[in-house]
Structures are given as C-alpha cells and as structure tokens.
Scaffold this motif. Sequence first.
Motif, mmCIF file in Angstrom:
data_model
loop_
_atom_site.group_PDB
_atom_site.id
_atom_site.type_symbol
_atom_site.label_atom_id
_atom_site.label_comp_id
_atom_site.label_asym_id
_atom_site.label_seq_id
_atom_site.Cartn_x
_atom_site.Cartn_y
_atom_site.Cartn_z
ATOM 1 N N TRP A 45 15.667 -28.766 27.926
ATOM 2 C CA TRP A 45 14.205 -29.052 27.941
ATOM 3 C C TRP A 45 13.474 -27.902 27.953
ATOM 4 C CZ3 TRP A 45 11.989 -26.988 32.455
ATOM 5 C CH2 TRP A 45 12.803 -26.655 33.478
ATOM 6 N N ALA A 46 14.197 -26.870 28.420
ATOM 7 C CA ALA A 46 13.184 -25.258 28.123
ATOM 8 C C ALA A 46 13.998 -24.614 27.031
ATOM 9 C CB ALA A 46 13.326 -24.654 29.462
ATOM 10 N N ASN A 47 13.767 -24.299 26.012
ATOM 11 C CA ASN A 47 14.283 -23.659 24.933
ATOM 12 C C ASN A 47 13.770 -22.290 24.877
ATOM 13 O OD1 ASN A 47 15.495 -23.338 22.232
ATOM 14 N ND2 ASN A 47 14.650 -25.161 21.553
ATOM 15 N N TRP A 48 14.664 -21.298 25.115
ATOM 16 C CA TRP A 48 14.437 -19.876 25.249
ATOM 17 C C TRP A 48 14.949 -19.142 23.749
ATOM 18 C CZ3 TRP A 48 13.036 -17.211 29.532
ATOM 19 C CH2 TRP A 48 13.343 -17.975 30.833
ATOM 20 N N SER A 49 14.049 -18.253 23.462
ATOM 21 C CA SER A 49 14.107 -17.409 22.236
ATOM 22 C C SER A 49 15.357 -16.400 22.383
ATOM 23 C CB SER A 49 12.977 -16.543 21.930
ATOM 24 O OG SER A 49 12.686 -15.613 23.030
ATOM 25 N N ALA A 50 16.122 -16.161 21.277
ATOM 26 C CA ALA A 50 17.193 -15.584 21.397
ATOM 27 C C ALA A 50 17.291 -14.172 22.080
ATOM 28 C CB ALA A 50 17.794 -15.175 19.984
ATOM 29 N N ASP A 51 15.769 -13.526 22.263
ATOM 30 C CA ASP A 51 15.827 -12.339 23.248
ATOM 31 C C ASP A 51 15.383 -12.563 24.618
ATOM 32 O OD1 ASP A 51 13.107 -12.874 22.544
ATOM 33 O OD2 ASP A 51 12.757 -11.436 21.020
ATOM 34 N N GLY A 52 15.108 -13.991 25.020
ATOM 35 C CA GLY A 52 14.324 -14.213 26.206
ATOM 36 C C GLY A 52 13.338 -13.904 26.592
ATOM 37 N N ARG A 53 12.263 -13.371 25.400
ATOM 38 C CA ARG A 53 10.724 -13.093 25.708
ATOM 39 C C ARG A 53 10.069 -14.229 25.774
ATOM 40 N NH1 ARG A 53 8.646 -9.966 22.308
ATOM 41 N NH2 ARG A 53 9.911 -10.185 20.563
ATOM 42 N N TYR A 54 10.612 -15.218 25.143
ATOM 43 C CA TYR A 54 9.629 -16.500 25.114
ATOM 44 C C TYR A 54 10.408 -17.855 25.303
ATOM 45 C CZ TYR A 54 6.607 -13.343 22.443
ATOM 46 O OH TYR A 54 5.778 -12.251 22.060
#
Length: 469
Positions: free
Chosen positions: A205-214
């Motif tokens: 339900w929370a989808n993180w960007s690969a670098d974790g910044r978004y």
Amino acid sequence: MENHGQKWGKEAPGLKGMVAFRRCRWKRCGLPVLLLLLLCGGVIWFGWVTGRDAGPPGVLFEAEFREVTPYLFQNDHLYFWGKTKSSSGYYIFDVKNNRLKKVNWTNQYGDSNAVHHLGDGIKIHIRDSKKDRKLFLERGGRMVKVSDSLPLVKEPVSLSPKGNAFVYCEKSGSKLTLHLYTVQSGRAVILKKGVEEAAVSGEEWANWSADGRYLLIGNEIYRSADAKRVYTLAGGHTGVWSRQGARLAYVVSPQKRKNNEENPEERPVLLGSRVSVFHPDHGKTETLYRAVKGSWIVGQPAWDPAGRYLAFPTGKQQDGEIFFEEVHVTDGKIFHYVESEQNLLSTRLKHLTLSPGGDYLCYAINGILKLVDLRTLESRVYDVYNQVQSDSDYVRFDPGGVWLAQNHEILFVKDNMEEREVYRTRQKVLGFHLSGKRDKLLVREESAKGQVLKLIDLRNLPNTRERDS
C-alpha cells in the motif's frame, strides 16, 4: 564316515587328531572365505547406502512435504514455510551445501507479525495482545514504544528500501492516520489523516522509489526526507517506480469516463487513455504513449530492471467486455515494438516482464507463456497453465538466455530461440530456483503426498533426450 577328500588308513583319526585337522582346514580355507564374505557384505552395504542417498541420476537431495510456501531465495538459500506429516514450521534450504534445516528465520528477515530489520542493529517489533497491537523500535539494546494502536491489517508497517525510514498506520477513530518515521531524526511525523482501512489492506500500500527518497500512497507522492506531498497523479493510478533512480510510470484514466457496468468488481480495474512518467526531482511529467480512438491501456506497466524500457498492454471495449489485443514495449524515444494478440480478455494477462537490458519480453495469457526476443523479434509459446495457477516463479533470465518451467520439464532458451531441455520429471513442476554459479537447480514439484523439493546437479545430469528415447 564320509570321506571328504583326505585319505585315511583303516581307522579314522582320533578326537585329538580330528580337532587338529579341522583347525588346520580352518586356517587354510575358512579364513579366506570369511574375508570374502565380509568384503561382499561391505560392498553390498555401501552400494545400498550410497544408492539410497543419491536417488535418481543428478538428484543431490530431496525432501517431501505436504505443503510448501516459498518466501525468499537469496544467496543460494531458499526460505520457506513447510508442513510435513508430523509437524510444520519455517525451513532454510541451503543449495550451496546441499542441506535442509528447520529454523525460524523470521527472526532474521522479519514478517508482518514479528520483527523487521532496518540495518545497523535497528529493529522494529510488532507485538499483538488481546487488547491492542503495539509497535516498538529497538536501537542500541533499548526498546522504545512508537505506537500502541496499530490496526489489524496484514502489513501495518512499510519499510524504505534503504532501511532509513518506515511508514506505519495508527487507528484514529473509524479511520487511520499514516506516520512517517525517520531513523536519523528518531521521531515520527504525520503523513496523512482520514485514511480508510481498505486503502492499506494490500501488501504494497506504500510504494517506495528504488532510492527510498519518495513514496507513493494511493495517487499521492511524498518526499521521505520531510513527509511533504510533492505531487498528485491527477486521473492516474497503478503507479510503478523504475528499479533505478526515481521515475514513476502510471496510467492516466479519462476524468469524465462513465462506468455503467453492473458488476464492476468482475471487470478490469484499469482502463486508461495514456501512459505517463513522472520525474519527482524535476516535477515534470512526460507522456510515453497515447491510446488511439477505440483503444485503451488495460493493464499495469512494467519496467525492465535497468529502467530503460517500459511494457504495457492495450485492448478495446466491446459489448461491455474489455479485450486484450497488444503488448507495447518502448523506451519513450525511438524504440517502440508491438506484439499482437486476438480475442483474449485483459484480465487473463499475467506476469508481464522485461528481462535485464530489455532483450526479452514475456507474459502469460490463458495459461500460455509467450516469449519474444526483442533483438530478433522471434517468438515462441509454451504451456505454463499449472505454473500460472500455482506460482509466478517459472521464468528466470540470464545474460545468455532464459530458463523456464513447463508442466514436466525445465528448458533453457538461448539466442535465436534455440531450446535445450535441462531437466525432465514425471511430476508437475511448480517452480524452480537457480544457484548463483548456475551449477545447481532447486525444483519444487507436485507429488502424491503434496510437494517435493529436489536439488539437481546440472553438471551430472544425463542427456534427457537420449534417456527418454
């Protein structure tokens, strides 16, 4: 007295002479016979033991289970839950050392009801009781309570890929409040209020960007450094982050499209007019593809591992049904390939995947796997009905080709779509994993008692085609 070959005189030897004679015979004949019997027995025993352990040709180890639920394959180790005739629990199959052991590995890798590891010795503990559900953070041997009102959802916590932050749900009346906790600051800030529980019921339900910044929650993008909302996908949904950097591909739906379907839960969730990519660092959006009149995007897009190519399906609406027709692959610049299909429902399209480098495209439709070499545009189809119904782990990409499982065999497909049968079994193949050196194959098969795990030595397999002939 019967003569056994020794010439006696008129009288038979006395008792003393007879004993001496038998002792002499034993020394001459009995001892070699006994040694021969012992040697034969040793050979038979050794053959029985080694034959029992070795099993069929090429099989290094096998284990029978009634049920198997794979979770993770990492560093030549398969982490899974298994049930036998007498017990059940968590197991680790060590492919490198040919070993199977029963151990609760969730303490190391975590699960939704126990422990999550953030790195540097920092852990998240979720503890359930009859009255409440609490969240603790363990740091430097000290336990700090973060929340005591987590909802009873499957995944109340979502971790950043870098392990430097996490999002958690907290009950607030009939709704939920989402909090963002950053490890560096050691505190949580409110991310979003008034969230329905159904919005966090899925695993991602929370989808993180690969670098974790978004991170993407619903159709809103937040910055993990300060929990600030930076963008809302207007008319967009099913966002997918590139596996490199921070780029989000999503499908845009017509804002004024009416839905007159009687059973919307039975229809495809997705029906879009264009595919767009959002760049949060620059705040810009680009359109990669716009559907022609009478056509729709009817599935979620998929990136290749390098984040260079994007694949997505299109189709049409006819008599209240959505029909899948084409799969597109594009780099958003010059390359745009279209693979055509006919009269297949979009809801039957599964496991749309691009290989590293974008060399291969594959997807399953109605139990048939289509594999396309995007360099030569050659294609092949394979029957994977049983694999699609049980598990998605039936395709593996290599720099030199593609490994794939069918009903009773595992194939390796090389350049120019040349096939080589690697392994064949009488039982249905449900999934497989390859060792890092590609010298061993861990196969999960259906058996009369449930499932069986077999470790295969790829260097010691007979030629299957010759064996079957």
